[in-house]
Scaffold this motif. Structure first.
Motif, PDB file in Angstrom:
ATOM      1  N   ALA A   1     -45.249 -19.222  15.641  1.00  0.00           N
ATOM      2  CA  ALA A   1     -45.756 -17.909  14.905  1.00  0.00           C
ATOM      3  C   ALA A   1     -44.788 -16.794  15.915  1.00  0.00           C
ATOM      4  CB  ALA A   1     -47.016 -17.658  15.077  1.00  0.00           C
ATOM      5  N   GLY A   2     -43.908 -15.942  15.278  1.00  0.00           N
ATOM      6  CA  GLY A   2     -43.350 -14.993  15.948  1.00  0.00           C
ATOM      7  C   GLY A   2     -42.054 -15.265  16.963  1.00  0.00           C
ATOM      8  N   ALA A   3     -41.833 -16.582  16.760  1.00  0.00           N
ATOM      9  CA  ALA A   3     -40.716 -17.211  17.686  1.00  0.00           C
ATOM     10  C   ALA A   3     -39.287 -16.562  17.428  1.00  0.00           C
ATOM     11  CB  ALA A   3     -40.685 -18.546  17.828  1.00  0.00           C
ATOM     12  N   ILE A   4     -39.080 -16.460  16.156  1.00  0.00           N
ATOM     13  CA  ILE A   4     -37.728 -15.795  15.580  1.00  0.00           C
ATOM     14  C   ILE A   4     -37.720 -14.414  16.064  1.00  0.00           C
ATOM     15  CG2 ILE A   4     -36.291 -15.370  13.689  1.00  0.00           C
ATOM     16  CD1 ILE A   4     -37.759 -18.070  12.267  1.00  0.00           C
ATOM     17  N   GLU A   5     -38.748 -13.751  15.871  1.00  0.00           N
ATOM     18  CA  GLU A   5     -38.608 -12.270  15.884  1.00  0.00           C
ATOM     19  C   GLU A   5     -38.578 -11.928  17.443  1.00  0.00           C
ATOM     20  OE1 GLU A   5     -40.753 -13.844  13.961  1.00  0.00           O
ATOM     21  OE2 GLU A   5     -40.848 -12.815  12.039  1.00  0.00           O
ATOM     22  N   GLN A   6     -39.358 -12.803  18.168  1.00  0.00           N
ATOM     23  CA  GLN A   6     -39.046 -12.738  19.853  1.00  0.00           C
ATOM     24  C   GLN A   6     -37.669 -12.751  20.215  1.00  0.00           C
ATOM     25  OE1 GLN A   6     -41.413 -15.962  21.723  1.00  0.00           O
ATOM     26  NE2 GLN A   6     -41.011 -14.982  23.840  1.00  0.00           N
TER      27      GLN A   6
ATOM     28  N   GLY B   1     -56.334 -17.210  17.972  1.00  0.00           N
ATOM     29  CA  GLY B   1     -56.525 -17.599  16.598  1.00  0.00           C
ATOM     30  C   GLY B   1     -57.403 -18.863  16.517  1.00  0.00           C
ATOM     31  N   LYS B   2     -57.425 -19.650  17.260  1.00  0.00           N
ATOM     32  CA  LYS B   2     -58.308 -21.101  17.264  1.00  0.00           C
ATOM     33  C   LYS B   2     -59.810 -20.845  17.243  1.00  0.00           C
ATOM     34  CE  LYS B   2     -54.902 -24.668  19.319  1.00  0.00           C
ATOM     35  NZ  LYS B   2     -55.003 -25.276  20.829  1.00  0.00           N
TER      36      LYS B   2
ATOM     37  N   SER C   1     -67.261 -13.542  11.077  1.00  0.00           N
ATOM     38  CA  SER C   1     -66.193 -12.929  10.639  1.00  0.00           C
ATOM     39  C   SER C   1     -65.314 -12.083  11.545  1.00  0.00           C
ATOM     40  CB  SER C   1     -66.403 -12.053   9.357  1.00  0.00           C
ATOM     41  OG  SER C   1     -67.308 -11.167   9.711  1.00  0.00           O
ATOM     42  N   PRO C   2     -64.566 -12.732  12.302  1.00  0.00           N
ATOM     43  CA  PRO C   2     -63.935 -12.093  13.572  1.00  0.00           C
ATOM     44  C   PRO C   2     -62.723 -11.062  13.194  1.00  0.00           C
ATOM     45  CG  PRO C   2     -63.926 -14.471  13.601  1.00  0.00           C
ATOM     46  CD  PRO C   2     -64.266 -14.200  12.248  1.00  0.00           C
ATOM     47  N   LEU C   3     -62.701 -10.206  14.015  1.00  0.00           N
ATOM     48  CA  LEU C   3     -61.293  -9.347  14.006  1.00  0.00           C
ATOM     49  C   LEU C   3     -60.432  -9.657  15.257  1.00  0.00           C
ATOM     50  CD1 LEU C   3     -59.924  -6.551  12.887  1.00  0.00           C
ATOM     51  CD2 LEU C   3     -61.342  -5.338  14.547  1.00  0.00           C
ATOM     52  N   LEU C   4     -59.192  -9.941  14.979  1.00  0.00           N
ATOM     53  CA  LEU C   4     -58.436 -10.129  16.042  1.00  0.00           C
ATOM     54  C   LEU C   4     -57.713  -8.801  16.526  1.00  0.00           C
ATOM     55  CD1 LEU C   4     -56.626 -13.253  14.474  1.00  0.00           C
ATOM     56  CD2 LEU C   4     -58.827 -13.108  15.702  1.00  0.00           C
TER      57      LEU C   4
ATOM     58  N   THR D   1     -49.042 -13.081  12.490  1.00  0.00           N
ATOM     59  CA  THR D   1     -48.717 -14.342  11.723  1.00  0.00           C
ATOM     60  C   THR D   1     -50.085 -15.294  11.937  1.00  0.00           C
ATOM     61  OG1 THR D   1     -46.573 -14.078  12.265  1.00  0.00           O
ATOM     62  CG2 THR D   1     -47.257 -16.150  11.438  1.00  0.00           C
ATOM     63  N   LEU D   2     -50.633 -15.388  12.806  1.00  0.00           N
ATOM     64  CA  LEU D   2     -51.735 -16.261  12.847  1.00  0.00           C
ATOM     65  C   LEU D   2     -52.693 -15.892  11.846  1.00  0.00           C
ATOM     66  CD1 LEU D   2     -51.912 -16.905  16.815  1.00  0.00           C
ATOM     67  CD2 LEU D   2     -50.800 -18.463  15.079  1.00  0.00           C
ATOM     68  N   GLY D   3     -52.915 -14.484  12.211  1.00  0.00           N
ATOM     69  CA  GLY D   3     -54.022 -13.731  11.231  1.00  0.00           C
ATOM     70  C   GLY D   3     -53.815 -14.025   9.530  1.00  0.00           C
ATOM     71  N   GLU D   4     -52.664 -14.041   9.441  1.00  0.00           N
ATOM     72  CA  GLU D   4     -52.296 -14.394   7.784  1.00  0.00           C
ATOM     73  C   GLU D   4     -52.582 -15.942   7.783  1.00  0.00           C
ATOM     74  OE1 GLU D   4     -47.860 -13.537   7.229  1.00  0.00           O
ATOM     75  OE2 GLU D   4     -48.519 -11.623   7.823  1.00  0.00           O
ATOM     76  N   GLN D   5     -52.085 -16.639   8.529  1.00  0.00           N
ATOM     77  CA  GLN D   5     -52.436 -18.126   8.433  1.00  0.00           C
ATOM     78  C   GLN D   5     -53.830 -18.475   8.229  1.00  0.00           C
ATOM     79  OE1 GLN D   5     -50.627 -20.273  11.683  1.00  0.00           O
ATOM     80  NE2 GLN D   5     -48.472 -19.710  11.133  1.00  0.00           N
ATOM     81  N   LEU D   6     -54.738 -17.652   8.954  1.00  0.00           N
ATOM     82  CA  LEU D   6     -56.187 -17.765   8.893  1.00  0.00           C
ATOM     83  C   LEU D   6     -57.019 -16.809   7.870  1.00  0.00           C
ATOM     84  CD1 LEU D   6     -56.843 -17.712  12.809  1.00  0.00           C
ATOM     85  CD2 LEU D   6     -57.240 -19.589  11.338  1.00  0.00           C
ATOM     86  N   ASN D   7     -56.051 -16.040   7.118  1.00  0.00           N
ATOM     87  CA  ASN D   7     -56.522 -14.859   6.352  1.00  0.00           C
ATOM     88  C   ASN D   7     -57.646 -14.166   6.973  1.00  0.00           C
ATOM     89  OD1 ASN D   7     -56.629 -13.629   4.086  1.00  0.00           O
ATOM     90  ND2 ASN D   7     -57.943 -14.980   2.946  1.00  0.00           N
TER      91      ASN D   7
END
Ligand SMILES: Nc1nc2c(ncn2[C@@H]2O[C@H](COP(=O)(O)OP(=O)(O)OP(=O)(O)O)[C@@H](O)[C@H]2O)c(=O)[nH]1
Ligand SMILES: Nc1nc2c(ncn2[C@@H]2O[C@H](COP(=O)(O)OP(=O)(O)OP(=O)(O)O)[C@@H](O)[C@H]2O)c(=O)[nH]1
Ligand SMILES: [Mg+2]
Ligand SMILES: [Mg+2]
Lengths: 304, 308
Positions: A136-141, B119-120, B132-135, B151-157
């Motif tokens: 995640a975010g590797a390309i942007e980095q 994320g995990k 229901s966590p907030l990152l 991006t991790l947030g999106e993956q996890l919705n």
């Protein structure tokens, strides 16, 4: 202490603390080296050799042992080679391709940014290929690093085939007449067979496109890593024939001594060291300074 | 490379004393020498090994071993016991604050795995505890760190709170908690930038965030491949932040993971979770017993004891 005096000068101070070359002396030497992650077996061998050498030359005075120590350590590092091994293999007139590999979080992407900046400052036209399409975010980095260094980057979307991105990168680098293309790859642990195969494939694509390339395969090692670094060096070499190491995060308290064992066993030299997170925090490796760094604490103890 | 397990190392000595009925002090000395080497090769810190070995020696020259019919195996058992005791029991509970939201702060060196583990953990809290966590993106330094968490947030919705890279981490954390209250997020997980334990300026920043948001948990995230330096890192983070637990990442690799022992020895804080992959469901409860076996060279040591 980013700049250090010459190793031999400092070893002098160390030795001054001990008047006799006795068990205590060797014990502290052992502790210092193991604590620097040099590796137990390397240290044991080294100390055995030192003990023998001391006996053979009938050395009683610590002053005289200093030469033997510095000889042996720097010897371990260089073997029959000289400082040429630390130079980057850059092509004079053609495109140079550098492939950067390593485990997760070691500092690959950051080191690429720093290296791009350095090569660009030397007047080279540099391009980057965003071969980490997974994290995640590797390309942007990498994009941010490209902007910072003022070099172009070739990328595709997240999730695309890394080999295809690198292929594109080579094409673009040729078209735009670049001097150096640096290829980022996703971090992977060396025991993941499928990921190592993926990396081997990336390398094959480069080989196919440009005979003789990649001109360097640089393994990025985190200095904080212990004995596992040896396994990393071995297995990454099997997959991609690593030609040099970038040792990162030497600005912390970790010493990265395992590179001595790696050089000794596998013959892979360190080419650069990472000393921070800024663009300018990359230096050419200097074996003398490095070996001295292993002893820094021992010296400080003594001054206290 | 000689990465033998302890039992390989001890085979010879054990053979020698099997059938002898009794061990001599010399035998014990030989065995503890091998134990010492095995632990050092597994990256257990030099000083931690020293302490361990002296305790092991003491017990190994005691009655229980000397008078045993299978002294070789008994020594191994002593080693295993000492290691297990040092590792402590299993402990993977996450705090629950009296008043919601519960705040968790992730800290550690650069590249250890904080953002991924953020994320995990969120994933785990939702799956196992129906939370229901907030990152919260408090890493304003590393290029694209916010993007990574988003991006991790999106993956996890799951929602990610960020204020860009111009805001101060302390303000981001504070505002995030306000938002969590409004939006009824019962956990707030704060991702912070990687930093060196000797970077005073950045360590102060963490102390300031801590003082402000009063986290219920502070997890130190440590790479399982860490070598001798693990003690410096763990000691330093713990002294400055009084961490509540440790997450050991990248245990899916082939490292022995002696750092686990070092960290436990210097902080006496529980290692709560283990990261075993890059994917967001690859976090599990940490098993101290298994870790002890892994450090010593896997299960074969246990087989030797069973033969005892
Ligand atoms: N202190 C310090 N930090 C560094 C150094 N090199 C890299 N870092 C930091 O280490 C972290 C990881 O660096 P990356 O460049 O993302 O590592 P990577 O190997 O590309 O990571 P993955 O792509 O996730 O496998 C970042 O926070 C970097 O800023 C260094 O020499 N010193
Ligand atoms: N194989 C494996 N990789 C992991 C694990 N945890 C994290 N990683 C990888 O390690 C690298 C670094 O992870 P990050 O989460 O970016 O680490 P970080 O501590 O946030 O890094 P900084 O913010 O730069 O300090 C990434 O490539 C992750 O995918 C794990 O348990 N196993
Ligand atoms: Mg990267
Ligand atoms: Mg992060």
């Amino acid at each position: 202490t980013k700049t250090r005096n010459s190793f031999s000068g400092k070893i002098n101070d160390l030795i001054a603390k001990y008047r006799k070359v006795d068990e205590d002396f060797f014990e502290e030497l052992e502790e210092v080296l193991i604590t620097a992650d040099v590796g137990v077996m390397t240290v044991m061998d080294l100390i055995d050799e030192l003990k023998m050498e001391v006996k053979r030359r009938n050395i009683k005075d610590t002053q005289d042992v200093k030469e033997v120590i510095s000889e042996k350590l720097v010897d371990i590092y260089y073997g029959d080679d000289d400082e040429e091994i630390e130079k980057l293999n850059l092509q004079q007139d053609n495109l140079t391709v550098l492939l950067v590999v390593g485990v997760n979080g070691a500092g690959k992407t950051t080191s690429i940014g720093k290296l791009a900046y350095q090569l660009k400052s030397e007047g080279k036209k540099v391009m980057l290929a965003a071969g980490d399409t997974f994290r995640a975010g590797a390309i942007e980095q990498l994009e941010v690093w490209g902007e910072r260094a003022g070099v172009d980057i070739v990328k595709q979307g997240a999730g695309s085939d890394p080999a295809a991105v690198i292929f594109d990168g080579i094409k673009a680098a040729k078209t735009r007449d670049a001097d150096v293309l640096i290829c980022d790859t996703a971090g992977r642990l060396q025991n993941k067979v499928n990921l190592m195969n993926e990396l081997a494939k990336v390398k094959r694509v480069i080989e196919r496109e440009i005979p003789g390339a990649p001109h360097e395969v640089l393994l990025v090692l985190d200095a904080t890593t212990g004995q596992n670094a040896m396994s990393q060096a071995k297995i990454f070499s099997e997959a991609t024939n690593v030609s040099g190491i970038i040792l990162t995060k030497l600005d912390g308290t970790a010493k990265g001594g395992i590179v001595l064992a790696i050089r000794n066993e596998l013959g892979i030299p360190v080419k650069y060291v990472g000393l921070g997170e800024k663009m300018t925090d990359l230096q050419k490796f200097n074996a003398d300074a490095f070996v001295f760094g292993l002893f820094a604490d021992m010296l400080e103890d003594e001054n206290a | 490379m000689a990465f033998e397990g302890l039992s390989d190392r001890l085979q010879n000595t054990i053979k020698k004393i099997t059938g002898k009925g009794k061990v001599s002090e010399q035998d014990v000395k030989e065995m503890t020498r091998e134990v010492r080497l095995a632990l050092l090769e597994a990256d257990v810190n030099f000083k931690v090994v020293k302490d361990l070995i002296s305790r092991i020696k003491e017990r190994a020259t005691g009655q229980e071993v000397m008078e045993s019919l299978t002294p070789g195996q008994q020594v191994i058992k002593v080693v295993k016991d000492e290691l297990s005791e040092l590792m402590g029991g299993e402990q993977s509970k996450i705090a629950v604050a009296d008043k919601s939201p519960t705040v968790i702060m992730m800290v550690g060196l650069q590249g250890a795995g904080k953002t991924t583990t953020t994320g995990k953990l969120a994933n785990l809290l939702r799956k196992k505890n129906n939370r229901s966590p907030l990152l919260v993106a408090c890493d304003v330094y590393r290029p694209a760190a916010i993007k990574q968490l988003e991006t991790l947030g999106e993956q996890l919705n799951m929602p990610v709170f960020s204020m860009g890279t111009e805001a101060k981490p302390i303000d981001i954390a504070t505002k995030a908690i306000e938002q969590a209250k409004e939006e009824h997020n019962d956990y707030v997980i704060i991702d912070t930038a990687g930093r060196l334990h000797v970077d005073n300026h950045l360590m102060d920043e963490l102390q300031d965030i801590k003082a402000n948001v009063k986290p219920d948990e502070i997890f130190l995230v440590v790479d399982a491949m860490t070598g001798q330096d693990a003690v410096n890192v763990a000691e330093s983070f713990n002294e400055q932040l009084d961490i509540t637990g440790v997450v050991l990442t990248k245990l899916d690799g082939d490292t022995r993971g002696g750092a686990a022992l070092s960290i436990k020895a210097v902080t006496d804080k529980p290692i709560k979770f283990a990261g075993i992959g890059e994917k967001l469901d690859q976090l599990e409860a940490f098993h101290p017993e298994r870790m002890a076996s892994r450090i010593l060279g896997m299960g074969d040591v246990l087989t030797l004891i069973e033969k005892a």
